[in-house]
Design a protein around this motif. Structure first.
Motif, PDB file in Angstrom:
ATOM      1  N   UNK A  88      11.507 -16.984   1.699  1.00 18.79           N
ATOM      2  CA  UNK A  88      10.468 -16.680   2.210  1.00 18.79           C
ATOM      3  C   UNK A  88       9.425 -15.797   1.224  1.00 18.79           C
ATOM      4  N   UNK A  89       8.302 -16.120   0.980  1.00 17.36           N
ATOM      5  CA  UNK A  89       7.511 -15.557   0.078  1.00 17.36           C
ATOM      6  C   UNK A  89       6.158 -15.072   1.084  1.00 17.36           C
ATOM      7  N   UNK A  90       5.563 -13.913   1.292  1.00 22.09           N
ATOM      8  CA  UNK A  90       4.517 -13.549   1.663  1.00 22.09           C
ATOM      9  C   UNK A  90       4.014 -12.486   0.943  1.00 22.09           C
ATOM     10  N   UNK A  91       2.501 -12.437   1.005  1.00 21.28           N
ATOM     11  CA  UNK A  91       1.711 -11.341   0.527  1.00 21.28           C
ATOM     12  C   UNK A  91       0.935 -10.268   1.382  1.00 21.28           C
ATOM     13  N   UNK A  92       1.234  -9.092   1.264  1.00 18.54           N
ATOM     14  CA  UNK A  92       0.428  -8.231   1.961  1.00 18.54           C
ATOM     15  C   UNK A  92      -0.777  -7.754   1.143  1.00 18.54           C
ATOM     16  N   UNK A  93      -1.837  -7.975   1.632  1.00 17.66           N
ATOM     17  CA  UNK A  93      -3.310  -7.483   1.017  1.00 17.66           C
ATOM     18  C   UNK A  93      -3.867  -6.413   1.761  1.00 17.66           C
ATOM     19  N   UNK A  94      -3.410  -5.158   1.430  1.00 21.95           N
ATOM     20  CA  UNK A  94      -4.225  -3.996   1.952  1.00 21.95           C
ATOM     21  C   UNK A  94      -5.656  -3.727   1.370  1.00 21.95           C
ATOM     22  N   UNK A  95      -6.274  -3.360   2.459  1.00 25.44           N
ATOM     23  CA  UNK A  95      -7.819  -2.666   2.043  1.00 25.44           C
ATOM     24  C   UNK A  95      -7.508  -1.216   1.731  1.00 25.44           C
ATOM     25  N   UNK A  96      -8.544  -0.585   1.903  1.00 25.12           N
ATOM     26  CA  UNK A  96      -8.554   0.809   1.800  1.00 25.12           C
ATOM     27  C   UNK A  96      -7.596   1.621   2.474  1.00 25.12           C
ATOM     28  N   UNK A  97      -6.617   2.085   1.921  1.00 31.00           N
ATOM     29  CA  UNK A  97      -5.347   2.850   2.414  1.00 31.00           C
ATOM     30  C   UNK A  97      -5.554   4.536   2.084  1.00 31.00           C
ATOM     31  N   UNK A  98      -5.526   5.203   3.160  1.00 35.15           N
ATOM     32  CA  UNK A  98      -5.588   6.689   3.152  1.00 35.15           C
ATOM     33  C   UNK A  98      -4.498   7.279   2.133  1.00 35.15           C
ATOM     34  N   UNK A 136     -18.206  -0.625   7.232  1.00 38.14           N
ATOM     35  CA  UNK A 136     -18.044  -1.940   6.771  1.00 38.14           C
ATOM     36  C   UNK A 136     -16.761  -2.695   7.525  1.00 38.14           C
ATOM     37  N   UNK A 137     -16.149  -1.790   8.054  1.00 34.19           N
ATOM     38  CA  UNK A 137     -14.842  -1.739   8.765  1.00 34.19           C
ATOM     39  C   UNK A 137     -14.683  -2.078  10.223  1.00 34.19           C
ATOM     40  N   UNK A 138     -14.290  -3.285  10.716  1.00 36.67           N
ATOM     41  CA  UNK A 138     -14.291  -3.525  12.366  1.00 36.67           C
ATOM     42  C   UNK A 138     -13.898  -2.366  13.183  1.00 36.67           C
ATOM     43  N   UNK A 159      -0.744   4.309   5.178  1.00 37.70           N
ATOM     44  CA  UNK A 159       0.476   3.802   4.480  1.00 37.70           C
ATOM     45  C   UNK A 159       1.517   3.381   5.332  1.00 37.70           C
ATOM     46  N   UNK A 160       1.592   4.003   6.751  1.00 39.36           N
ATOM     47  CA  UNK A 160       2.543   3.544   7.666  1.00 39.36           C
ATOM     48  C   UNK A 160       2.206   2.216   8.299  1.00 39.36           C
ATOM     49  N   UNK A 161       1.110   1.750   8.029  1.00 38.17           N
ATOM     50  CA  UNK A 161       0.482   0.502   8.790  1.00 38.17           C
ATOM     51  C   UNK A 161       0.938  -0.629   7.887  1.00 38.17           C
ATOM     52  N   UNK A 162       0.885  -0.317   6.683  1.00 39.56           N
ATOM     53  CA  UNK A 162       1.382  -1.253   5.375  1.00 39.56           C
ATOM     54  C   UNK A 162       2.939  -1.359   5.545  1.00 39.56           C
ATOM     55  N   UNK A 163       3.500  -0.314   5.744  1.00 42.37           N
ATOM     56  CA  UNK A 163       4.869  -0.404   5.667  1.00 42.37           C
ATOM     57  C   UNK A 163       5.395  -0.956   6.896  1.00 42.37           C
ATOM     58  N   UNK A 164       4.845  -0.908   8.011  1.00 46.05           N
ATOM     59  CA  UNK A 164       5.294  -1.550   9.249  1.00 46.05           C
ATOM     60  C   UNK A 164       5.115  -3.134   8.965  1.00 46.05           C
ATOM     61  N   UNK A 165       4.164  -3.522   8.373  1.00 46.56           N
ATOM     62  CA  UNK A 165       4.080  -4.876   8.103  1.00 46.56           C
ATOM     63  C   UNK A 165       5.314  -5.455   7.060  1.00 46.56           C
ATOM     64  N   UNK A 168      -3.773  -9.702   5.479  1.00 44.90           N
ATOM     65  CA  UNK A 168      -4.756  -8.660   5.109  1.00 44.90           C
ATOM     66  C   UNK A 168      -4.395  -7.638   6.221  1.00 44.90           C
ATOM     67  N   UNK A 169      -3.984  -6.371   5.644  1.00 48.83           N
ATOM     68  CA  UNK A 169      -4.310  -5.044   6.366  1.00 48.83           C
ATOM     69  C   UNK A 169      -5.303  -4.239   6.007  1.00 48.83           C
ATOM     70  N   UNK A 170      -6.528  -4.608   6.528  1.00 47.69           N
ATOM     71  CA  UNK A 170      -7.482  -3.925   6.121  1.00 47.69           C
ATOM     72  C   UNK A 170      -8.531  -3.359   7.093  1.00 47.69           C
TER      73      UNK A 170
END
Length: 83
Positions: free
Chosen positions: A1-11, A40-42, A49-55, A73-75
């Protein structure tokens, strides 16, 4: 399996440096640039960083065995419409 995590602005330190540089270039304070970016963010905020790590943990786990070939996208709902 190959997936891509595309983060937005990360604190964190990196985005703080970017915001400070933007502020200098635009003649705005740090807080003014943060407000501009977050407008510009919903969700009205940057992701953590924890949200990126959780994904990443989810995608590496057996819970995601049916997911492959995806860009996730995690943005916080960033939208470039109207730029």
């Amino acid at each position: 399996r190959v997936n891509c995590i595309a983060p937005g602005a990360v604190e964190g330190d990196r985005i703080d440096r970017v915001i400070n540089a933007m502020g200098k270039g635009l003649g705005l304070s740090y807080d003014e640039v943060v407000a501009m970016v977050n407008s510009r963010v919903a969700l009205g905020r940057m992701v953590t960083p924890e949200e990126i790590a959780s994904l990443a943990l989810f995608l590496a786990s057996d819970m995601s065995t049916g997911i492959t070939g995806q860009t996730i996208y995690v943005d916080a709902g960033y939208c470039i419409t109207g730029m």
